[in-house]
Design a protein around this motif. Structure first.
Motif, PDB file in Angstrom:
ATOM      1  N   THR A   1       0.836  -1.205   0.000  1.00 14.69           N
ATOM      2  CA  THR A   1       0.000   0.000   0.000  1.00 14.69           C
ATOM      3  C   THR A   1       0.872   1.257   0.000  1.00 14.69           C
ATOM      4  O   THR A   1       0.454   2.303  -0.484  1.00 14.69           O
ATOM      5  CB  THR A   1      -0.926   0.053   1.220  1.00 14.69           C
ATOM      6  OG1 THR A   1      -0.129   0.141   2.408  1.00 14.69           O
ATOM      7  CG2 THR A   1      -1.818  -1.167   1.303  1.00 14.69           C
ATOM      8  N   LEU A   2       2.092   1.139   0.548  1.00 16.67           N
ATOM      9  CA  LEU A   2       2.994   2.296   0.565  1.00 16.67           C
ATOM     10  C   LEU A   2       3.316   2.744  -0.855  1.00 16.67           C
ATOM     11  O   LEU A   2       3.537   3.921  -1.115  1.00 16.67           O
ATOM     12  CB  LEU A   2       4.296   1.944   1.288  1.00 16.67           C
ATOM     13  CG  LEU A   2       4.238   1.827   2.796  1.00 16.67           C
ATOM     14  CD1 LEU A   2       5.606   1.486   3.350  1.00 16.67           C
ATOM     15  CD2 LEU A   2       3.725   3.114   3.401  1.00 16.67           C
ATOM     16  N   VAL A   3       3.402   1.768  -1.776  1.00 19.05           N
ATOM     17  CA  VAL A   3       3.685   2.103  -3.166  1.00 19.05           C
ATOM     18  C   VAL A   3       2.400   2.470  -3.896  1.00 19.05           C
ATOM     19  O   VAL A   3       2.371   3.394  -4.708  1.00 19.05           O
ATOM     20  CB  VAL A   3       4.388   0.924  -3.858  1.00 19.05           C
ATOM     21  CG1 VAL A   3       4.668   1.254  -5.319  1.00 19.05           C
ATOM     22  CG2 VAL A   3       5.670   0.577  -3.127  1.00 19.05           C
ATOM     23  N   PHE A   4       1.337   1.748  -3.568  1.00 17.98           N
ATOM     24  CA  PHE A   4       0.071   1.945  -4.289  1.00 17.98           C
ATOM     25  C   PHE A   4      -0.540   3.308  -4.028  1.00 17.98           C
ATOM     26  O   PHE A   4      -1.082   3.928  -4.941  1.00 17.98           O
ATOM     27  CB  PHE A   4      -0.928   0.844  -3.909  1.00 17.98           C
ATOM     28  CG  PHE A   4      -0.930  -0.295  -4.864  1.00 17.98           C
ATOM     29  CD1 PHE A   4       0.224  -1.033  -5.060  1.00 17.98           C
ATOM     30  CD2 PHE A   4      -2.058  -0.627  -5.591  1.00 17.98           C
ATOM     31  CE1 PHE A   4       0.254  -2.093  -5.944  1.00 17.98           C
ATOM     32  CE2 PHE A   4      -2.052  -1.683  -6.491  1.00 17.98           C
ATOM     33  CZ  PHE A   4      -0.890  -2.421  -6.655  1.00 17.98           C
TER      34      PHE A   4
ATOM     35  N   ALA B   1       6.074  -2.632  -6.291  1.00 17.32           N
ATOM     36  CA  ALA B   1       5.349  -2.854  -5.037  1.00 17.32           C
ATOM     37  C   ALA B   1       5.579  -4.271  -4.536  1.00 17.32           C
ATOM     38  O   ALA B   1       5.890  -4.498  -3.359  1.00 17.32           O
ATOM     39  CB  ALA B   1       3.852  -2.595  -5.243  1.00 17.32           C
ATOM     40  N   ALA B   2       5.461  -5.225  -5.454  1.00 20.78           N
ATOM     41  CA  ALA B   2       5.640  -6.623  -5.063  1.00 20.78           C
ATOM     42  C   ALA B   2       7.077  -6.868  -4.618  1.00 20.78           C
ATOM     43  O   ALA B   2       7.317  -7.533  -3.600  1.00 20.78           O
ATOM     44  CB  ALA B   2       5.275  -7.539  -6.227  1.00 20.78           C
TER      45      ALA B   2
ATOM     46  N   PRO C   1      -8.278   0.150   1.488  1.00 21.91           N
ATOM     47  CA  PRO C   1      -8.626  -0.396   0.178  1.00 21.91           C
ATOM     48  C   PRO C   1      -7.393  -0.539  -0.702  1.00 21.91           C
ATOM     49  O   PRO C   1      -6.455   0.255  -0.602  1.00 21.91           O
ATOM     50  CB  PRO C   1      -9.608   0.638  -0.393  1.00 21.91           C
ATOM     51  CG  PRO C   1      -9.285   1.895   0.319  1.00 21.91           C
ATOM     52  CD  PRO C   1      -8.761   1.525   1.672  1.00 21.91           C
ATOM     53  N   MET C   2      -7.380  -1.562  -1.517  1.00 22.61           N
ATOM     54  CA  MET C   2      -6.237  -1.792  -2.407  1.00 22.61           C
ATOM     55  C   MET C   2      -6.785  -2.172  -3.783  1.00 22.61           C
ATOM     56  O   MET C   2      -6.978  -3.348  -4.072  1.00 22.61           O
ATOM     57  CB  MET C   2      -5.375  -2.915  -1.850  1.00 22.61           C
ATOM     58  CG  MET C   2      -4.132  -3.144  -2.648  1.00 22.61           C
ATOM     59  SD  MET C   2      -2.765  -3.469  -1.569  1.00 22.61           S
ATOM     60  CE  MET C   2      -1.522  -3.908  -2.749  1.00 22.61           C
TER      61      MET C   2
END
Lengths: 361, 336
Positions: free
Chosen positions: B87-90, B112-113, B167-168
């Motif tokens: 989520t930090l990247v998203f 992100a992954a 939410p993601m």
């Protein structure tokens, strides 16, 4: 000696601490006025019995079960559903007991037969899975269990707070149904702990310890280890269900949060580890320390969190928030497994040269 | 027993294919029960995708147990940490996530992954050093220590991110489905299946076909001997633990995208799920874990369609059934 099954605390300090705890619990209605103190005392009694029953498994057989709250919950729900469905009478109490205890024992038997014949690790994982399935069932079968809301119920006439047994004029203390319920909880918990003490000091208890130390060897000596482990599992489940019954009677309520949640399981684990595994007495110490901390330290955390946020410190208010109580509990848990593997009782006893507590494997 | 000539290959142990046939049989049996072939295909595709994600999450657990004899009850924490890190990247690149180009989406998704895997792998390093190193060889203490670790990790996540559900959203190009005739297969499920298969094949290849795998397997068999040959088995095992944690992190990101939300309690829910999978597969067996994950996903999907009420406890029923057949799981790895 007889009543302690020939297994005295074996340490002066420990004896003193135990005597103080038991006297304080017994005199709570007269020493510490107020509903909160009585609640805390009753909770200590219930949890001391529950944790002692868990110690029979963890400390004496060395098997980690994550399903102990399931049995606790079965007891709670059995009595709650009976009293809710049949009304507040003694027949309902009897029904709850007669249905709840055998149900818990049967389920323990089934789990034991399934998982104990393989390996201790399997047992831990399987009990976790079964307990989570049971939790789902309890919240889904809402027509029976009340779902997430749980079941509130009334107690029989004699145990209600409104029932005055001895009026205030006699000794300056009013003895009402609530206090009678407290003594019921106290007495039954004490009986269950003494019974467990009897079990672990019987030849059967010695076999359990032998299995804990070296299962293969115990097997080679001719003991049917699966039988013994399953039997211990059923006994522990019975006592846990008994503690659940007491808890529900005291709270006049049974619900997922008070009797089934995974956090209660962690609490039990922590109390056993702090008190000292494989001692039974550790359960009393562990439950007392833990529940006192839980009830009185949490408000302290609130104060600290507020102070930290007023001082403008980053992160600290979040970490000290009263809801993060479990975080510190987890750290304490790790520290106690690491630094005090024998718990408080083991520490106090180690002067006496007793090293049997604190099992590995 | 026949005599072996000097040049004959060593006799191989007989392949045990009964467990492999189990999911296939289950899939075939459910065709008439479900009736409509297109529904069945959709459900099967969903099972495969879900199974692969569960496999990625569970593989680390079973790998660590099988190779190091360490039972990590805190494995679920790595999953949750992985999801939160993603989520930090998203969050800052939400626009790129919603952009209608596959490449722009992947440019967010891949880092992100990777970041999630790096962070959960690094956390694995800390956990191994702090919690597990003192309790090697003691199962009871391992369970207690790692359970404590799980509590601490979960509560720290709450303290850092708050208790609300985050939410993601799925990247735009992975939304929607491929339509084949009257069968709709969600794009993300295809991707998840491919990643899962890749991970499975990679683990098998590394363990069975490389020198590294040979050393790890030898270290499990006889630690002292491998050390005497001059290899640092401790480092090797640390690497295995970190790989397991990183895989859990990857699984966490994939699961969070599948559910399109992140929550700290996901570690609790998934812990039970991956335990069931690992028990069904046989503790320590990668192949068993793979089949177990697919079986669990199939029972959840078919069961959820056929008997919705039963789906809640279908995992446990499946586990009981398998253990009645094989008390040590599908593939019993060791005598433990």
């Amino acid at each position: 000696m007889m009543i302690l099954s020939g297994d005295p605390p074996r340490s002066r300090v420990l004896t003193l601490v135990l005597v103080v705890i038991i006297l304080a619990l017994a005199a709570t209605p007269f020493l510490f006025p107020g509903a909160k103190a009585l609640n805390v005392a009753a909770k200590i009694c219930v949890f001391a019995a529950l944790v002692a029953s868990y110690d029979l498994l963890l400390g004496y057989t060395g098997s980690v079960s994550f399903a102990h709250t399931m049995f606790y919950g079965i007891g709670s729900y059995a009595i709650a559903i009976a009293l809710y469905g049949m009304g507040p009478n003694w027949a309902a109490v009897a029904t709850g007991i007669v249905v709840g205890l055998p149900l818990a024992a049967l389920l323990a038997l089934a789990i034991g037969l399934f998982s104990l014949r393989v390996a201790a690790i399997f047992f831990a994982m399987i009990t976790l899975a079964v307990a989570s399935a049971f939790q789902v069932l309890a919240s889904q079968l809402s027509w029976l269990t009340g779902g997430e809301d749980g079941r509130s119920f009334q107690l029989p006439e004699l145990l209600r707070p409104g029932t005055v047994l001895i009026s205030k004029s006699l000794f300056g203390f009013e003895i009402n149904g609530r206090i009678l319920t407290f003594y019921l909880v106290f007495a039954v918990s004490a009986l269950m702990i003494l019974a467990l003490l009897r079990v672990v000091n019987s030849p059967f208890g010695r076999v359990l310890q032998a299995i804990r130390e070296n299962r293969f060897r115990a097997e080679a000596l001719g003991f049917r280890t699966v039988f013994h482990l399953t039997y211990a599992n059923c006994l522990a489940a019975l006592v846990a269900a008994g503690a659940g019954i007491l808890n529900a009677l005291w709270l006049r309520y049974a619900g997922p949060d008070t009797s089934l949640s995974f956090s209660i399981m962690l609490d039990i684990l922590l109390m056993v580890v702090i008190g000292g595994m494989g001692t039974i007495y550790g359960a009393i110490i562990g439950a007392t320390i833990f529940i006192l901390a839980q009830n009185y330290l949490q408000s302290l955390m609130g104060v600290a969190s507020k102070a930290a946020s007023e001082a403008g410190l980053p992160l600290l208010p979040g970490l000290l928030h009263p809801d993060r109580w479990l975080l510190w509990l987890g750290l304490l848990f790790i520290a106690s497994v690491y630094f005090f593997p024998t718990g408080v009782v083991g520490r106090l006893r180690s002067g006496g040269g007793d090293k049997s507590a604190g099992a590995s494997h | 027993m026949t005599e072996l000539a000097a040049n004959d290959p060593l006799p191989k142990p007989k392949r045990d294919i009964a467990p492999i046939l189990l999911p296939i049989a289950l899939a075939l049996v459910t065709i008439p029960l479900i009736g409509s072939p297109s529904t069945w295909l959709t459900l099967t595709a969903a099972s495969l995708a879900m199974g692969m994600m569960i496999f990625i999450m569970a593989s680390g657990l079973t790998l660590v147990f099988g190779l190091m004899d360490v039972l990590n009850f805190g494995h679920g924490a790595f999953i949750a940490v992985g999801a939160y890190v993603a989520t930090l990247v998203f969050a800052p690149f939400a626009a790129s996530v919603q952009a209608d180009s596959l490449w722009v989406n992947l440019a967010v998704l891949a880092p992100a992954a990777l970041l999630s895997m790096a962070v959960s792998g690094a956390l694995g390093l800390v956990v191994e050093r702090v919690l597990i190193l003192p309790v090697y060889g003691q199962h009871l203490k391992q369970i207690l220590m790692t359970t404590g670790g799980l509590i601490v990790a979960e509560q720290t996540l709450y303290a850092l991110w708050g208790p609300q559900i985050i939410p993601m959203p799925l990247p735009a190009s992975l939304r929607g489905s491929f339509i084949l005739g009257d069968v709709a297969i969600a794009k993300y499920r295809v991707l998840a299946t491919l990643i899962g298969l890749a991970v499975f094949i990679a683990i098998q290849l590394v363990l069975n076909r490389t020198k590294l795998g040979l050393l790890i397997r030898a270290g499990v068999e006889n630690r002292e001997m491998v050390e005497a040959l001059g290899y640092r088995i401790r480092r090797l095992f640390l690497g295995v633990f970190m790989t397991g944690s990183a895989l859990a992190g990857l699984g966490g990101v994939m699961w969070a995208l599948y559910r399109e939300q992140v929550h700290a309690s996901m570690s609790d829910e998934l812990t039970v799920l991956i335990f069931v999978v690992v028990i069904i597969g046989g503790l320590g067996s990668i192949g068993g874990c793979f089949i177990g994950a697919i079986l669990v996903a199939m029972v959840a999907n078919y069961g959820g369609f056929l008997v919705p009420k039963l789906a809640l406890v279908s995992n446990i029923l499946l586990m009981v059934a398998i253990l009645m057949w094989r008390p040590r799981g599908l593939y019993a790895v060791t005598s433990r």
